[in-house]
Design a protein around this motif. Structure first.
Motif, short mmCIF file in Angstrom:
data_model
loop_
_atom_site.label_atom_id
_atom_site.label_comp_id
_atom_site.label_asym_id
_atom_site.label_seq_id
_atom_site.Cartn_x
_atom_site.Cartn_y
_atom_site.Cartn_z
N UNK A 3 0.85 -1.18 0.00
CA UNK A 3 0.00 0.00 0.00
C UNK A 3 0.88 1.24 0.00
N UNK A 4 0.47 2.25 -0.74
CA UNK A 4 1.19 3.52 -0.74
C UNK A 4 0.95 4.25 0.58
N UNK A 5 1.92 5.06 0.99
CA UNK A 5 1.86 5.73 2.28
C UNK A 5 1.91 7.25 2.09
N UNK A 88 -6.86 15.08 10.33
CA UNK A 88 -7.54 14.94 11.62
C UNK A 88 -7.22 13.61 12.31
N UNK A 89 -6.68 12.67 11.55
CA UNK A 89 -6.31 11.37 12.15
C UNK A 89 -5.00 11.47 12.93
N UNK A 90 -4.27 12.57 12.74
CA UNK A 90 -3.04 12.79 13.49
C UNK A 90 -1.88 11.92 13.06
N UNK A 91 -1.92 11.41 11.83
CA UNK A 91 -0.88 10.49 11.37
C UNK A 91 0.22 11.19 10.56
N UNK A 92 0.05 12.49 10.28
CA UNK A 92 0.99 13.19 9.40
C UNK A 92 1.52 14.45 10.09
N UNK A 93 2.36 14.32 11.09
CA UNK A 93 2.91 15.50 11.75
C UNK A 93 3.72 16.35 10.76
N UNK A 94 3.52 17.64 10.85
CA UNK A 94 4.24 18.55 9.95
C UNK A 94 3.57 18.77 8.61
N UNK A 95 2.51 18.02 8.33
CA UNK A 95 1.77 18.16 7.08
C UNK A 95 0.46 18.87 7.38
N UNK A 96 0.17 19.91 6.63
CA UNK A 96 -1.06 20.67 6.82
C UNK A 96 -2.06 20.32 5.73
N UNK A 97 -3.35 20.49 6.04
CA UNK A 97 -4.38 20.21 5.03
C UNK A 97 -4.15 21.01 3.76
#
Length: 456
Positions: A3-5, A88-97
């Motif tokens: 799966x891609x991440x 909103x899942x909190x899985x991507x710190x440092x990434x903004x919408x």
């Protein structure tokens, strides 16, 4: 299951640069992608390239430039909605919408850069030229099979990838966009020649191809850095970057709804039909009364078109999130708008557009003339560059030497001389012709064929 991440898919590394992406507090790397595209000469030329109505004399009609800006706006909304939900899942710190929105918007700004003059019929004209022209047939014999396939199936998408990775700022080379934006740009992450027996997957991403042999390694680099799923060990073929589905959806939404609005403004469609179609997309009949309170019909249509776009955006973003796991696994491969609640109505709008606004007599006449214009230009310039490559500048015909003085230096090859590789020579001449605006292509054709002279 492979799966891609998302952390890897949002790769901010720049193609062609060995340095890590630098931080700039005022602008994200993806916002800088948009800036680089907007200030490119290829983007400016879109102002005189056909969207629906070639060589239109009405200043209201959308060109490729206004279309691209509108698609980028819709794409940004789609990306931001999706990015907000994923963030909103909190899985991507440092990434903004907004990073999702910026990537999709930048890719959408560039999505039509590779289109030749005269819209999609210009692509057909180049394909027909390569299959039928005596000049093309002579050049074809020197090409490998996959190189032949690149030109026989000429693709504006592949030309666009070539343009942003190689042709714009050729000494750089290219605009050096982020890998995430280049991945989202590439709707068809597959080379032109993949034998039927090797096609283990069929879907929306395999209907066309996304890069020429000349840029194959560039896309392989993008795919590796973004962690795209490889479909074939023997061929250059990957699963789509997930955000490419949002770019495609933005384009589909705009050309269906916005072209329909243009058809009304130019008198090809009745007000009542356009109004009712837009209301069907929105799914709220009560808005008819609200719209009728507006004074002018064009204002009512603009109001309903805006609401119809908003409805389609919400539905497409919702479907993307619903199918996220399948998309990341490479299992979902279909246009989003084909599967949203408004999909059937949007398909009806598309078919009505084909029957009416895409088939006007004037438009068809000009597009038909485009076959002669583009075919003629390619015959003349490919003949000239082949003559000089074969016989040398001193011994080539005077006409060949004169014609090549009209070709930009970057379209000739290293040392400002015709490239010794026949595939590269053909690509360079196609770069030159496909990069022309509609008006310039017609003007140059008339001049070099003696139909008109400069100043007349």
């Amino acid at each position: 299951m492979t799966s891609m991440q998302w952390p890897q898919l949002l790769c901010a590394d720049r193609l062609g640069s060995s340095r890590p992406a630098g931080a700039e507090p005022q602008r994200s790397p993806f916002q800088r992608d948009s800036d680089r595209i907007i200030f490119s000469s290829a983007f400016r030329r879109l102002q005189d390239k056909t969207q629906v109505f070639p060589l239109a004399d009405n200043d209201y009609v959308r060109t490729r430039l206004t279309h691209s800006l509108e698609v980028a706006s819709v794409a940004r909304s789609l990306g931001t909605i999706v990015g907000t939900a994923i963030g909103e899942r909190g899985e991507l710190p440092g990434i903004h919408a907004s990073d999702f929105g910026a990537i999709v918007s930048a890719a959408a700004l560039a999505h039509d850069l590779g289109n030749p003059p005269f819209g999609h019929s210009g692509e057909d004209a180049i394909r027909v030229w390569f299959e039928t022209s005596k000049v093309a047939q002579d050049a074809r014999t020197m090409l490998k099979k996959n190189e032949q396939e690149d030109l026989a199936r000429f693709e504006g998408n592949a030309q666009g990838f070539r343009l942003i990775t190689r042709l714009q700022m050729p000494d750089n080379p290219g605009l050096r966009l982020t890998c995430a934006t280049l991945g989202a740009f590439t709707k068809y992450p597959i080379e032109s020649l993949v034998p039927d027996k090797a096609r283990v997957h069929e879907g929306a991403s395999t209907k066309k191809f996304g890069f020429f042999q000349s840029e194959r390694e560039f896309f392989a680099d993008v795919a590796t850095r973004c962690g795209l799923i490889r479909r074939s060990p023997l061929h250059s073929w990957w699963a789509r970057h997930p955000l490419a589905f949002l770019v495609e959806a933005a384009d589909d939404i705009c050309y269906r709804l916005v072209d329909f609005e243009d058809g009304f403004r130019l008198g090809y469609l009745d007000y009542e039909e356009v109004r009712d179609r837009f209301l069907s997309v929105i799914g709220d009949a009560s808005l008819r009364e609200r719209s009728e309170a507006m004074r002018e019909e064009k204002e009512r249509i603009e109001f309903l078109r805006a609401l119809a776009i908003g409805t389609a955006v919400q539905q497409a973003a919702g479907l993307f999130l619903e199918k996220e796991d399948a998309i990341l696994a490479g299992d979902f491969d279909a246009p989003l708008i084909d599967h949203i609640a408004a999909g059937d109505e949007l398909e009806t709008i598309k078919q009505r557009s084909v029957e009416t606004i895409y088939s006007t007599t004037r438009g068809v006449e000009i597009e038909a003339a485009g076959f002669s214009v583009l075919g003629g230009l390619l015959d003349d310039f490919v003949s000239a560059v082949s003559d000089v490559a074969r016989r040398g500048a001193r011994h080539a015909s005077p006409r060949s030497r004169k014609l090549l003085r009209l070709v930009p230096e970057q379209s000739l090859g290293p040392g400002k001389e015709p490239d010794g590789n026949p595939y590269q020579r053909l690509l360079r001449m196609i770069d030159f012709v496909s990069g022309m605006t509609d008006t310039y292509a017609v003007s140059l054709f008339k001049k070099i064929r003696g139909i008109s002279l400069p100043g007349q």
